[in-house]
Scaffold this active site. Structure first.
Site, mmCIF file in Angstrom:
data_model
loop_
_atom_site.group_PDB
_atom_site.id
_atom_site.type_symbol
_atom_site.label_atom_id
_atom_site.label_comp_id
_atom_site.label_asym_id
_atom_site.label_seq_id
_atom_site.Cartn_x
_atom_site.Cartn_y
_atom_site.Cartn_z
ATOM 1 N N MET A 295 0.818 -1.206 0.000
ATOM 2 C CA MET A 295 0.000 0.000 0.000
ATOM 3 C C MET A 295 0.850 1.253 0.000
ATOM 4 O O MET A 295 0.513 2.241 -0.671
ATOM 5 C CB MET A 295 -0.949 -0.005 1.204
ATOM 6 C CG MET A 295 -2.035 -1.055 1.117
ATOM 7 S SD MET A 295 -2.953 -1.049 -0.454
ATOM 8 C CE MET A 295 -3.625 0.609 -0.457
ATOM 9 N N VAL B 174 2.111 1.284 7.381
ATOM 10 C CA VAL B 174 2.910 0.149 7.837
ATOM 11 C C VAL B 174 1.987 -1.046 8.057
ATOM 12 O O VAL B 174 0.785 -0.976 7.811
ATOM 13 C CB VAL B 174 3.711 0.497 9.115
ATOM 14 C CG1 VAL B 174 4.588 1.725 8.876
ATOM 15 C CG2 VAL B 174 2.802 0.740 10.317
ATOM 16 N N GLU C 233 -0.457 -4.034 9.310
ATOM 17 C CA GLU C 233 -1.759 -3.895 9.974
ATOM 18 C C GLU C 233 -1.732 -4.504 11.375
ATOM 19 O O GLU C 233 -2.501 -5.404 11.715
ATOM 20 C CB GLU C 233 -2.841 -4.546 9.106
ATOM 21 C CG GLU C 233 -4.253 -4.249 9.521
ATOM 22 C CD GLU C 233 -4.745 -2.850 9.191
ATOM 23 O OE1 GLU C 233 -5.928 -2.576 9.442
ATOM 24 O OE2 GLU C 233 -3.961 -2.019 8.690
ATOM 25 N N LYS D 137 1.730 0.276 14.195
ATOM 26 C CA LYS D 137 1.201 1.550 13.723
ATOM 27 C C LYS D 137 1.330 2.623 14.809
ATOM 28 O O LYS D 137 1.725 3.765 14.523
ATOM 29 C CB LYS D 137 -0.270 1.391 13.313
ATOM 30 C CG LYS D 137 -0.458 0.663 11.991
ATOM 31 C CD LYS D 137 -1.920 0.640 11.587
ATOM 32 C CE LYS D 137 -2.127 -0.013 10.231
ATOM 33 N NZ LYS D 137 -1.574 0.777 9.117
ATOM 34 N N HIS E 208 -8.747 4.484 4.029
ATOM 35 C CA HIS E 208 -8.649 3.109 3.554
ATOM 36 C C HIS E 208 -8.610 3.175 2.036
ATOM 37 O O HIS E 208 -9.629 3.183 1.359
ATOM 38 C CB HIS E 208 -9.835 2.278 4.044
ATOM 39 C CG HIS E 208 -9.763 0.845 3.632
ATOM 40 N ND1 HIS E 208 -10.856 0.004 3.653
ATOM 41 C CD2 HIS E 208 -8.730 0.082 3.170
ATOM 42 C CE1 HIS E 208 -10.503 -1.187 3.229
ATOM 43 N NE2 HIS E 208 -9.212 -1.161 2.922
ATOM 44 N N ASN F 229 -6.669 -1.333 -3.171
ATOM 45 C CA ASN F 229 -5.488 -1.720 -3.941
ATOM 46 C C ASN F 229 -5.891 -2.137 -5.364
ATOM 47 O O ASN F 229 -6.800 -2.957 -5.526
ATOM 48 C CB ASN F 229 -4.789 -2.890 -3.232
ATOM 49 C CG ASN F 229 -3.444 -3.209 -3.822
ATOM 50 O OD1 ASN F 229 -2.758 -2.337 -4.327
ATOM 51 N ND2 ASN F 229 -3.056 -4.473 -3.771
#
Length: 288
Positions: A18, A91, A93, A98, A141, A144
């Site tokens: 991501m 970074v 999940e 985080k 969010h 992708n």
């Protein structure tokens, strides 16, 4: 370059799937981007992947016509991006990882700089305890790949201020994205609905009801989904999906969110989907 774009300088934390995708979107939209990761080898790999993604995005007409690419800076030190006008953390999940990254970067950037966690499931109010100025913290969010999917889920926490939301909306507009603002909750809207459904699809494969190809074909040709749940899982990353489901299971108590054993077996084997070349489908051993 438009004034809207020149007003933004983006720092991205994390050079994974991501982080690379968001960086490619920013650079292709003409924004300067500082990409931060603790691993220099990973940053070198990220530079190559960004070049490939930019080339693909241009071939697909997914970037603004005539936009000169932004300048990419890669570094292992977050302080090198402290002049950013917005920070997006991307970074792994895991809430504790985080939180540590957000605590460091929020202390470095100037007051008024929105600090954003790109998360598929972790509540923003939970992460807000780690940042210096919770009123400047909110979530996104991105789907992708970020340069192909124009909609971005924006999560506003209880302490998020209007200026931070407006600044993030301005950034997403400069990136050519459509922000849709939702309230804070585990999984928000998309992951809370989609990830348990994918987990159920995985369960049907494990139980022998149908192979992955049949499950996906039923969703694609029977229900009109662009991609079936198992191909979607491979695109998300099976490791990321398992992490997201764990968050949902722990924070909602929904038994349908407990990661299916087949998913855990694939993650344990290192078969994470497209990024490793193998998941529910074989991609020739070539990471995407």
């Amino acid at each position: 370059m438009s004034e809207e774009r020149t007003n933004h300088r983006l720092m991205i934390l994390g050079a994974g799937v991501m982080g690379v995708g968001i960086a490619a979107l920013g650079l292709g939209s003409g924004l300067p981007v500082t990409l931060v990761d603790v691993d220099e080898a990973r940053l070198e790999q990220a530079r190559r992947r960004i070049r490939r993604e930019l080339k693909l995005a241009r071939l697909m007409g997914a970037l603004p016509d005539g936009a000169a690419p932004g300048e990419l800076t890669t570094t292992t030190a977050a302080k090198d991006g402290a002049a950013a006008t917005a920070v997006i953390e991307a970074v792994t999940e895991l809430a504790e990882v985080k939180a540590a990254a957000l605590a460091e970067v929020s202390a470095l950037v100037a007051p008024g700089t929105p600090v954003v966690s790109n998360t598929s499931s972790i509540p923003i109010d939970e992460l807000a305890a780690s940042v210096a100025r919770p009123q400047e913290f909110l979530g996104t969010h991105f789907m992708n790949p970020p340069y192909l999917i124009p909609t971005v889920e924006v999560i506003r926490g209880r302490r998020t201020g209007d200026p931070a939301e407006a600044a993030l909306v301005s950034l997403l507009t400069a990136l050519g994205r459509t922000p849709l603002v939702v309230a804070d909750s585990p999984g928000f809207v998309t992951s809370r609905v989609l990830h348990p459904m994918i987990n159920d699809a995985i369960r049907t494969v494990r139980e022998g009801t149908a192979p992955a190809e049949t499950v996906d074909a039923l969703f694609e040709s029977g229900l009109g989904h662009r991609t079936g749940p198992l191909r979607t899982a491979d695109l998300i990353g099976l490791d990321n999906l398992a992490d997201s489901l764990r968050v949902l299971h722990e924070r909602t108590g929904d038994p349908g969110c407990e990661p299916d054993q087949l998913l855990l077996d694939k993650v344990r084997a290192g078969h994470f989907g497209r990024k490793t070349g193998r998941g529910f489908y074989d991609y020739g051993g070539n990471p995407s």
